[in-house]
Structures are given as C-alpha cells and as structure tokens.
Design an enzyme around this catalytic site. Structure first.
Site, short mmCIF file in Angstrom:
data_model
loop_
_atom_site.label_atom_id
_atom_site.label_comp_id
_atom_site.label_asym_id
_atom_site.label_seq_id
_atom_site.Cartn_x
_atom_site.Cartn_y
_atom_site.Cartn_z
N LYS A 113 0.83 -1.21 0.00
CA LYS A 113 0.00 0.00 0.00
C LYS A 113 0.87 1.26 0.00
CE LYS A 113 -2.10 -0.86 3.91
NZ LYS A 113 -1.39 -2.08 4.30
N ARG A 161 -8.58 1.38 9.54
CA ARG A 161 -8.32 -0.03 9.90
C ARG A 161 -9.40 -0.63 10.77
NH1 ARG A 161 -1.88 -1.02 10.12
NH2 ARG A 161 -1.35 0.74 8.84
N ARG A 212 12.25 -7.19 4.79
CA ARG A 212 12.18 -5.73 4.63
C ARG A 212 13.05 -5.02 5.67
NH1 ARG A 212 6.44 -2.49 4.85
NH2 ARG A 212 6.40 -2.97 7.06
N ARG A 228 12.12 -2.75 11.21
CA ARG A 228 11.07 -2.20 12.08
C ARG A 228 10.73 -3.22 13.15
NH1 ARG A 228 6.28 0.16 8.24
NH2 ARG A 228 5.07 -0.85 9.88
N ARG A 250 0.03 -8.84 13.54
CA ARG A 250 -0.56 -7.80 12.68
C ARG A 250 -1.51 -8.43 11.66
NH1 ARG A 250 4.59 -5.33 10.36
NH2 ARG A 250 3.39 -3.71 9.34
P1 AMP Z 1 1.82 0.88 9.03
O1 AMP Z 1 3.04 1.69 8.77
O2 AMP Z 1 0.65 1.34 8.21
O3 AMP Z 1 2.06 -0.60 8.92
O4 AMP Z 1 1.40 1.17 10.56
C1 AMP Z 1 2.27 0.82 11.62
C2 AMP Z 1 1.51 0.73 12.92
O5 AMP Z 1 0.94 2.02 13.23
C3 AMP Z 1 0.33 -0.22 12.93
O6 AMP Z 1 0.70 -1.57 13.15
C4 AMP Z 1 -0.50 0.36 14.08
O7 AMP Z 1 0.07 0.06 15.34
C5 AMP Z 1 -0.33 1.86 13.85
N1 AMP Z 1 -1.38 2.40 12.95
C6 AMP Z 1 -1.18 2.98 11.73
N2 AMP Z 1 -2.36 3.35 11.18
C7 AMP Z 1 -3.32 2.98 12.06
C8 AMP Z 1 -4.74 3.05 12.07
N3 AMP Z 1 -5.45 3.60 11.06
N4 AMP Z 1 -5.40 2.55 13.15
C9 AMP Z 1 -4.73 2.03 14.19
N5 AMP Z 1 -3.41 1.90 14.25
C10 AMP Z 1 -2.69 2.38 13.20
#
Ligand code: AMP
Length: 210
Positions: free
Chosen positions: A13, A86, A125, A155, A166
C-alpha cells in the site's frame, strides 16, 4: 479525489500509494508514518502510541481520528489514504470528516495477496533509519542505498511474532471495513498485489479509470 487503500501489512500500500499519488498529483497520507514521526520526536502522542505499534496492535481510534481530521483539512485536492482506515469505527469517522469538508471517498482499493508472500516480504524488509524508505533483501546494519547517509534497520513490528499478530489484527478488525464500504455503496476494487511495481500500479490506476 479521496482514495482509501486497504490490504494487509506488506501488501505494498505504501509503495503503490506513493506512485498513485504522484500520478494523480495529490498527497499520500499514512497514519503509520505520522505515528512513527511522533515516536521519533517523543511527542505525547508518540509516547502513547509506541507500545501498541511495537506489539503490532492498533492505536486507539480516537488518536487516529484526530490525525485523520487534521491532515485531511490541510489538503485541498484530495488524498491517497494509506493504512488510515483499519476499523469500521474509523471508516465511519472518516465518512463524517469528509462529509464535513463537503467531499466524499471516491474509491477504495483493496490490495490482495496471500499470507505466505506477506511473511516473505516483511521478513526481508528493512527501512532507512533517516528517510524510512523501505528496501527488500538488504541486511539490517548496511548503509542505506538511497544516498541519505542512513543505516538500514528492521522495524520492530516486522519481527516474525509481530507480523503474525498484525495479520490476525488485519483479519479481525480491518477486513470487515471492506464489507462496510461495499454496503455503503462506495466504489470498491480488489487489486492483485502480486507482480512487478509497474504491473500492480497499472492495475490500480486502471481500477481508478486511468
Ligand atoms: P503501518 O506503517 O501502516 O504498517 O502502521 C504501523 C503501525 O501504526 C500499525 O501496526 C498500528 O500500530 C499503527 N497504525 C497505523 N495506522 C493505524 C490506524 N489507522 N489505526 C490504528 N493503528 C494504526
């Protein structure tokens, strides 16, 4: 144009969001990026979010809705929303926020990919510690190839246990959002997320009528 990108972690994404945003000439907004910057800067929001993020849990809806409303209000031409929605509660919150701005969600793109490929992608990654740019197949500790002078790091939430968690959070809390958008009459398109960057981008753009 407001486009919501949905799909499990590792589906691409972020990468495709950048490409689509560049073609459409609108910004990409990623709550994950906003939250990671807040953690790095040690802000109260970052300190509150860090534990959830490291475990691979979702940050509470109220925090996300705050980020969403603030960043959307700052964009005039629309946005590509990467990982911003989400939970069904967040989808409802976004709907209210865009209506308040006299806009609507134009399309939802769902990036489709199987779990085996996701675990393979995420376990290979690394990201640059300065620019956060992701790379595949390079070892943590190597110099970042983007010329920024940064070092590649893994990460915390890309460690295998956090990845498995996740994925289960995605299945339980985020997948129902797809049904919510379908029931809501929003244009929802499923994109095969396996292929070259160019192939996946072309599928996404074609779903958007480009
Ligand atoms: P991402 O970089 O999109 O994989 O997001 C990393 C982490 O940030 C996720 O695993 C959540 O802990 C938090 N996070 C990001 N976006 C959201 C969201 N819309 N709702 C809840 N947690 C989020």
């Amino acid at each position: 144009m407001i486009i919501v990108l949905l799909g499990p972690p590792g589906a691409g994404k972020g990468t495709q969001g950048e490409r689509i945003a560049a073609v459409l000439g609108v910004p990409k907004i990623a709550t994950g990026d906003v939250l990671r910057a807040a953690v790095r800067d040690g802000t109260p929001m970052g300190l509150a979010a860090k534990g959830y993020m490291d475990r691979g849990d979702l940050v509470p809806d109220a925090v996300i809705l705050g980020i969403m409303t603030e960043t959307l209000a700052a964009t005039d031409d629309g946005a590509i929303l990467d990982g911003v929605v989400r939970t069904v509660n967040q989808a409802i919150g976004l709907e209210q926020a865009v209506e308040g701005l006299g806009r609507r969600v134009d399309a939802v793109l769902v990036f489709d990919i199987d779990d085996e490929e996701l675990v393979r992608r995420l376990s290979g990654r690394t990201v640059c510690d300065l620019t956060q740019k992701p790379f595949t197949g390079l070892e943590p500790g190597s110099p970042c190839p983007d010329g920024s002078g940064g070092i590649l790091v893994r990460r915390a939430d890309d460690e295998p246990d956090a990845v498995r968690h996740r994925l289960s959070v995605y299945r339980e809390q985020t997948k129902p959002v797809i049904d919510w958008y379908c029931a809501n009459g929003t244009n929802v398109a499923t994109i095969n997320a396996v292929g070259s960057l160019e192939e996946v981008e072309a599928r996404a753009l074609s779903a958007l009528g480009r």
